[in-house]
Design a protein around this motif. Structure first.
Motif: not given
Length: 239
Positions: A138-144, A96-100, A153-158
């Motif tokens: 493939l990357t999953e993302f969610r706006v925090l 799980t990553y955080w990105a701005l 963003l929360e980023l989850r690289p599959v």
């Protein structure tokens, strides 16, 4: 020879998790994991301090970019490395990553499914590009959080392709702030890459819950995240 105290004066203080097989450390931004052709300080210079009585130093199981901070898993011996390598190879390891980012996705959550390939045939080049003929990524993302002109963003690289998160975000129109390669940040004097490996979850032991480690927000991202809390968002490049 580089001074091993330059970036990482005390690696033991950055230990997030330890058991008989695994160590997880909070890698600082600016420190490469492995030696490169240009030399200089790397994480390898510090690993002897993490033996904790074992005859060999631990080894990194996966990579983080030099300018990415956060959770990095180390195997403590050959059997541990083999078991951990299988977890990462089969995507059983959850990262799980955080990105701005500049701008942001329209959706609150979703997937980025873009194959990636090297920009150049030069084997020394790590720069990547979105390419339909490339390797699946493939990357999953969610706006925090959202703020004017930016998103958290929360980023989850599959999958685990080189520079995957940076290329995926840039290709979708919301490059990671502080990225001089795939964004428009300056190569020197910028805010630093606003990408942090926030958490790692590893189903290492069959009859136990997954091992989980979480890295604190790094110094170079605190101001940006604090600005989100105030509803302003971080300063954009050139702004």
């Amino acid at each position: 020879m580089s001074d091993p105290s330059k970036i990482l004066p005390d690696i033991g203080a950055r230990l997030l998790y330890r058991d008989a097989l695994l160590l997880v450390i909070d890698k600082p931004a600016g420190l490469p994991v492995h030696p490169g052709p240009k030399g200089g300080e790397t994480l390898t210079d510090h690993l002897d301090a993490l033996r904790f009585g074992l005859p060999r130093r631990p080894e990194a199981v996966h990579r983080l970019d030099r300018d990415t901070s956060g959770c990095l898993a180390l195997g403590r011996h050959a059997k541990a490395l083999a078991r951990l390598n299988r977890l990462f190879a089969t995507s059983a390891a959850e990262k799980t990553y955080w990105a701005l980012v500049a701008g942001g996705p329209e959706a609150e959550a979703g997937r980025i499914d873009l194959p990636l390939a090297r920009r150049s045939d030069d084997p020394r080049s790590w720069w990547m590009k979105a390419d339909p003929e490339g390797e699946p990524a493939l990357t999953e993302f969610r706006v925090l959080g959202r703020a004017p002109g930016a998103a958290w963003l929360e980023l989850r690289p599959v999958t685990g392709r080189t520079h995957q998160l940076r290329v995926h975000c840039a290709a979708m129109g919301f490059p990671i702030l502080g990225d001089p390669i795939y964004g428009d940040a300056p190569r020197a004097g910028g805010p630093g890459l606003q990408l942090h490996a926030r958490a790692l979850s590893l189903p290492l032991y069959p009859k136990r819950p997954p091992v989980r480690a979480e890295a604190p927000v790094p110094e170079h991202m605190r101001a940006g995240l604090a600005a989100f809390s105030a509803g302003r968002g971080p300063p954009l490049p050139g702004g």
